[in-house]
Structures are given as C-alpha cells and as structure tokens.
Design an enzyme around this catalytic site. Structure first.
Site, mmCIF file in Angstrom:
data_model
loop_
_atom_site.group_PDB
_atom_site.id
_atom_site.type_symbol
_atom_site.label_atom_id
_atom_site.label_comp_id
_atom_site.label_asym_id
_atom_site.label_seq_id
_atom_site.Cartn_x
_atom_site.Cartn_y
_atom_site.Cartn_z
ATOM 1 N N ASP A 162 0.820 -1.210 0.000
ATOM 2 C CA ASP A 162 0.000 0.000 0.000
ATOM 3 C C ASP A 162 0.856 1.263 0.000
ATOM 4 O OD1 ASP A 162 -2.528 1.172 -0.095
ATOM 5 O OD2 ASP A 162 -2.673 1.383 2.064
ATOM 6 N N SER A 222 -7.536 4.948 -0.367
ATOM 7 C CA SER A 222 -7.644 3.686 -1.105
ATOM 8 C C SER A 222 -9.095 3.254 -1.159
ATOM 9 C CB SER A 222 -6.810 2.606 -0.410
ATOM 10 O OG SER A 222 -5.446 2.956 -0.370
ATOM 11 N N GLN A 259 -4.668 -1.351 -7.651
ATOM 12 C CA GLN A 259 -5.401 -0.537 -6.693
ATOM 13 C C GLN A 259 -6.071 0.632 -7.407
ATOM 14 O OE1 GLN A 259 -3.499 2.410 -3.894
ATOM 15 N NE2 GLN A 259 -4.067 0.879 -2.368
#
Length: 293
Positions: free
Chosen positions: A208, A232, A282
């Site tokens: 991440d 996110s 993502q």
C-alpha cells in the site's frame, strides 16, 4: 542485524498477528502509538492473517481482493470475521469482514492453492540501480529538509519497520511533473522469521506504500499536499512465488488511467534475483480539494 532493526521487525510481526476470540473471529491490535486513520496495509495484512489461520499451511494464499468501506481508527483494535466459503482439493476460499465500532471498514476475499508444477513465463525485471546505490527516504528527507513540512520530516525521522529507496526523485522530494511510472526498492528492517504466511502478510502491508501516488505523478502531487485528498478504495494482490520481505524487493508501479477523482494503479514486485513474486492493483480517490486555512 542490530537490536534496533530486530525491534522494528518484531513491531511489524506483532502488529500483523491476530488473536482468536471465538470460532472464526479474530482480533487485530491497534497501531502502537497510532493516531488518526488506520493505514490500509495494516488492515489488509491483519485480515489476511485471520484468513490464513483457518487454512492449512499446505495451501499458501495466492491472491486477495479487498474493498475499503470506511476509514479505520488507528487507536482501536479491529475484529475480523472469517467465512469459510470452500475447501476443495486444490483451492480454498475465505471471506473476511473487518469491523470497528460495530461497522464494517473492509471486506477481503482470499484464495489459497496447493503448490503445483506447471507452465511458466514472467515479465522481465526493470533494469534499475541496486538499492545500495540509492538514498532511502530518511536520507532524502534530510537532503530536502528546507523544502518539506516539519510534520512530514518528523514522520520520516520516526522509527519505521519498512525501508524505501526510490529509483529517482518523486514528490514531495521534487515538484517536477513526470510520467505515471515509478520504481522503489523496499524491505522490512530486521528478521521476520521463516513462515511463508508472515512474509505474504508483510508484503500485503507494504504494497500500500506509494502505489496510489503513481496516478498523480503527472501533476507532481504528494500525500502531504493540502489541496489533495487521497484514499484507497480497493486493493488486490496476487502472489506468484516465495520471497522474503526482510530482503530487498523492487516495486515497479504504473498508472494507466486517472480521471473522475480516481486513479488506477498497477504494481509488479520482483525479488533481487529477478523473479516476479507478486502483482498488485489498486484504485483510489485522488480528489482536488480547497486547502484548509
């Protein structure tokens, strides 16, 4: 390995552990000295560990898909409920709901697969400088200290279990617009032990870092910018091969699309010997906002 690095790896090892509190229910600890929103990688890593605890070691996780629904509170623990959807001969699937203050903050689905031999091909590893030739983010922070906010410098200087060494400058260390592509060497400081599960949870945690920022490199934007809002929305990881996150891995990221206040990003993670060990994807919120006074 010094005591300092051992302490940092132990910090992450303990953070990613989850405690069984009832059949198929697990509790993940709050972030030590945490404040504000939970780091998304932490919630994903703990949710994955909860799922792993319901599957035998002969079937390591090969993929996960997560949706973030609400921001987590870093000062509070998280409850994880695991649904054992299927246990087949080769594959097992699990669903995990992360709950905080009675409300779901993340849904995660994970699939597990026994190791098999089969056809093989992979993308080539990018040709980039070795990590020893590069500065880490702490060193970059000191070099550009006069251009960075004090709060960001304090964060860089605080002890962290992950070391990042960017290949080339990126925001906030430069404000030059660049293409939506970046490479970062990354590793966990210290020794994480030898379990496959821990290293895959650690990769989920570090995956991440930096990924969402790739989509705004053409505008030279950074997470610390007061005129931007980042979050996110979903996150996926595919595990291709075994690796150690306490050794250097190259995170190669690109963003094929940004628009409508969202950015889509892809990543490939290569071991130092050139193996493609994982892939990521993502989508996140990249919204322009009016800076607060």
């Amino acid at each position: 390995m010094g005591d300092h690095e051992h302490g940092l790896s132990r910090w992450l090892h303990d953070l990613l552990q989850v405690e069984a509190v009832e059949d198929n229910f697990f509790r993940g600890m709050a972030t030590p000295q945490g404040r504000g929103r939970s780091f998304g990688g932490q919630v994903i890593g703990q949710a994955l560990m909860a799922a792993i605890k319901t599957v035998g070691e002969e079937r390591p996780v090969h993929s996960l898909h997560a949706y973030f629904m609400r921001p987590g509170d870093a000062t509070k623990p998280v409850l994880y409920r695991v649904e054992r959807d299927r246990d087949g001969r080769s594959f097992a699937t699990r669903r995990v709901i992360a709950v905080q203050s009675g409300k779901p903050i993340l849904n995660l689905a994970a699939s597990f697969h026994v190791k098999e031999e089969g056809l093989f091909q992979q993308s080539a590893m990018p040709d980039v400088p070795a990590p020893e030739e590069l500065e880490n983010e702490v060193q970059l922070g000191e070099r550009f200290a006069d251009q960075l906010p004090e709060a960001y410098l304090a964060w860089l200087r605080s002890p962290r279990p992950i070391e990042l060494r960017p290949v080339g400058l990126r925001p906030p260390f430069t404000r030059e617009a660049q293409g939506p592509l970046q490479h970062i060497w990354m590793r966990i400081r210290g020794d994480l032990g030898d379990t496959v599960a821990m290293h895959r949870a650690a990769l989920s945690y570090v995956s991440d870092f930096g990924l969402l920022g790739t989509s705004v490199l053409p505008w030279a934007k950074a997470f610390i910018d007061p005129d931007m809002q980042f979050a996110s929305l979903d996150h996926a990881v595919w595990f291709h091969d075994d690796f150690r996150m306490d050794e250097w891995q190259l995170y190669s990221m690109d963003s094929p699309w940004t628009g409508g206040a969202r950015g889509f990003n892809r990543g490939q993670i290569f071991s130092r010997d050139g193996r493609l060990v994982a892939s990521t994807a993502q989508e996140g919120l990249v919204r322009e906002v009016k800076p607060r006074d």
